[in-house]
Write a protein that holds these residues in place. Sequence first.
Motif, PDB file in Angstrom:
ATOM      1  N   THR A 116      -5.025  -5.766  -7.913  1.00 49.49           N
ATOM      2  CA  THR A 116      -5.760  -4.776  -7.124  1.00 49.49           C
ATOM      3  C   THR A 116      -5.767  -3.426  -7.830  1.00 49.49           C
ATOM      4  O   THR A 116      -6.806  -2.739  -7.885  1.00 49.49           O
ATOM      5  CB  THR A 116      -5.144  -4.626  -5.721  1.00 49.49           C
ATOM      6  N   LEU A 117      -4.627  -3.021  -8.375  1.00 46.72           N
ATOM      7  CA  LEU A 117      -4.552  -1.745  -9.092  1.00 46.72           C
ATOM      8  C   LEU A 117      -5.511  -1.720 -10.274  1.00 46.72           C
ATOM      9  O   LEU A 117      -6.223  -0.734 -10.499  1.00 46.72           O
ATOM     10  CB  LEU A 117      -3.126  -1.499  -9.582  1.00 46.72           C
ATOM     11  N   PRO A 135     -13.884   1.038  -9.346  1.00 46.01           N
ATOM     12  CA  PRO A 135     -13.444   1.570  -8.039  1.00 46.01           C
ATOM     13  C   PRO A 135     -14.418   1.299  -6.906  1.00 46.01           C
ATOM     14  O   PRO A 135     -14.006   0.963  -5.793  1.00 46.01           O
ATOM     15  CB  PRO A 135     -13.295   3.076  -8.309  1.00 46.01           C
ATOM     16  N   LEU A 136     -15.715   1.437  -7.167  1.00 43.68           N
ATOM     17  CA  LEU A 136     -16.704   1.198  -6.118  1.00 43.68           C
ATOM     18  C   LEU A 136     -16.730  -0.274  -5.726  1.00 43.68           C
ATOM     19  O   LEU A 136     -16.790  -0.615  -4.534  1.00 43.68           O
ATOM     20  CB  LEU A 136     -18.084   1.657  -6.578  1.00 43.68           C
ATOM     21  N   ALA A 137     -16.688  -1.150  -6.714  1.00 45.70           N
ATOM     22  CA  ALA A 137     -16.692  -2.587  -6.436  1.00 45.70           C
ATOM     23  C   ALA A 137     -15.430  -2.991  -5.676  1.00 45.70           C
ATOM     24  O   ALA A 137     -15.482  -3.821  -4.757  1.00 45.70           O
ATOM     25  CB  ALA A 137     -16.793  -3.370  -7.744  1.00 45.70           C
ATOM     26  N   ALA A 138     -14.285  -2.395  -6.042  1.00 44.88           N
ATOM     27  CA  ALA A 138     -13.034  -2.707  -5.340  1.00 44.88           C
ATOM     28  C   ALA A 138     -13.123  -2.314  -3.872  1.00 44.88           C
ATOM     29  O   ALA A 138     -12.646  -3.040  -2.993  1.00 44.88           O
ATOM     30  CB  ALA A 138     -11.870  -1.979  -6.012  1.00 44.88           C
ATOM     31  N   LEU A 142     -15.967  -2.063  -2.111  1.00 41.34           N
ATOM     32  CA  LEU A 142     -16.934  -2.943  -1.461  1.00 41.34           C
ATOM     33  C   LEU A 142     -16.359  -4.332  -1.209  1.00 41.34           C
ATOM     34  O   LEU A 142     -16.749  -5.007  -0.248  1.00 41.34           O
ATOM     35  CB  LEU A 142     -18.191  -3.056  -2.329  1.00 41.34           C
ATOM     36  N   MET A 143     -15.415  -4.741  -2.041  1.00 43.05           N
ATOM     37  CA  MET A 143     -14.781  -6.056  -1.871  1.00 43.05           C
ATOM     38  C   MET A 143     -13.740  -6.048  -0.753  1.00 43.05           C
ATOM     39  O   MET A 143     -13.186  -7.094  -0.414  1.00 43.05           O
ATOM     40  CB  MET A 143     -14.108  -6.484  -3.177  1.00 43.05           C
ATOM     41  N   GLY A 144     -13.479  -4.884  -0.199  1.00 37.66           N
ATOM     42  CA  GLY A 144     -12.514  -4.791   0.889  1.00 37.66           C
ATOM     43  C   GLY A 144     -11.068  -4.713   0.444  1.00 37.66           C
ATOM     44  O   GLY A 144     -10.155  -4.941   1.247  1.00 37.66           O
ATOM     45  N   LEU A 145     -10.838  -4.373  -0.825  1.00 37.59           N
ATOM     46  CA  LEU A 145      -9.468  -4.239  -1.306  1.00 37.59           C
ATOM     47  C   LEU A 145      -8.818  -2.992  -0.701  1.00 37.59           C
ATOM     48  O   LEU A 145      -9.500  -1.993  -0.460  1.00 37.59           O
ATOM     49  CB  LEU A 145      -9.448  -4.151  -2.837  1.00 37.59           C
ATOM     50  N   PRO A 146      -7.513  -3.025  -0.461  1.00 37.31           N
ATOM     51  CA  PRO A 146      -6.819  -1.867   0.135  1.00 37.31           C
ATOM     52  C   PRO A 146      -6.645  -0.742  -0.881  1.00 37.31           C
ATOM     53  O   PRO A 146      -5.531  -0.490  -1.372  1.00 37.31           O
ATOM     54  CB  PRO A 146      -5.481  -2.457   0.571  1.00 37.31           C
ATOM     55  N   VAL A 147      -7.729  -0.057  -1.198  1.00 38.02           N
ATOM     56  CA  VAL A 147      -7.722   0.953  -2.248  1.00 38.02           C
ATOM     57  C   VAL A 147      -6.770   2.097  -1.922  1.00 38.02           C
ATOM     58  O   VAL A 147      -5.900   2.465  -2.725  1.00 38.02           O
ATOM     59  CB  VAL A 147      -9.145   1.491  -2.485  1.00 38.02           C
ATOM     60  N   ALA A 148      -6.933   2.699  -0.738  1.00 39.97           N
ATOM     61  CA  ALA A 148      -6.111   3.859  -0.377  1.00 39.97           C
ATOM     62  C   ALA A 148      -4.631   3.507  -0.333  1.00 39.97           C
ATOM     63  O   ALA A 148      -3.783   4.215  -0.892  1.00 39.97           O
ATOM     64  CB  ALA A 148      -6.574   4.415   0.973  1.00 39.97           C
TER      65      ALA A 148
END
Length: 345
Positions: free
Chosen positions: A210-211, A218-221, A223-229
């Motif tokens: 994920t990192l 970053p945008l694709a991550a 949109l994929m619903g990854l826990p970015v924050a």
Amino acid sequence: MKTTTDLGSVTSEKVEVTAAVVSRRERSARFAQRNGALLVLLGLGLVMSLTFDSFGTASNLSQIAQQASFYSLLALGMTFVIFTGGIDLSVGSVFALGGVLGAWGASHNPLLGLVLPLAVCGLFGLVQGTIVARTAVPAFIVTLAGLLFARGLLLVLTDEGAITFKVPEGSWFLTLAQGSFLGLGYTVWLAVLLFAAGMLVQYRTSYGSTLLAIGGQPLAADLMGLPVARSKMIAYTASGMLAGLAGALTASYTASGVTTLGVGLELTAISAVVLGGTALMGGSGSVLGSLVGMLLLQVIANLINRLGLTDSNWQAVVNGAVLIVVATAQIYLSRVQARPRKAIG
């Protein structure tokens, strides 16, 4: 008709040769990016062993490993932050703050000397990570402010450096960094264990991938619903905790909380990470490479001392030069790998 077939065959052969050449170039670039630091480390170590009789001794190599063990913890935390495309400029000041908190805590209770830096510096990293993840403020600005805040807090706690907290003699807190096992300090073994854990996180958990996804796309991550924050917050929290731990171990090693430590140490950590093959813009890299990069920097520091350049500013000069050279080389190698293949007709 025969001529056309021959020309087509020749063209096809040229395309295959071109593809093979490009493929070799891409593989060479990828290999150099991932393993360049290790090759330089081995080569420099061999040259220094042949040049200086005392370089290859067990005591000197143990000393290099001991020094690298403290700073490598900062590089480990920085690696995960840079994976996300971020940066943490506060680690040097947080490192010094952790040392002061560790010495002060150990003067009251040895366990407090270890827990207090981890808690305070981890909270510090969490606040920075939350701001970076939840707002549009760039990580550069947030952690630069964090650098100033941590250094200011350090000076407030020590009355502008007039107070130096001492670790009591006989405290088991001192054995954390002064003890050894099989000829290597405890801090070296701890660094090995933490980097092994870091490698497991990178290669065996969804958090590691994920990192890298956040840093690469970053945008694709998002949109994929990854826990970015949440992932960013964890990375910055880990960076703060590791910096605090390194500071506490340094306090154990020196038996005091030295307020002047850590200045420019963020540059050393960043240099080690980039030198180890992690892209400064995020998205790719290696935890193990960061350890190799830090070892290389410490070997270079050892060489500087042997050349009689004892002024610590020379180390900063070398770190800065290494950072710009390696960052430029990484950009070039990345472009080589991404260069489209062109057929020759």
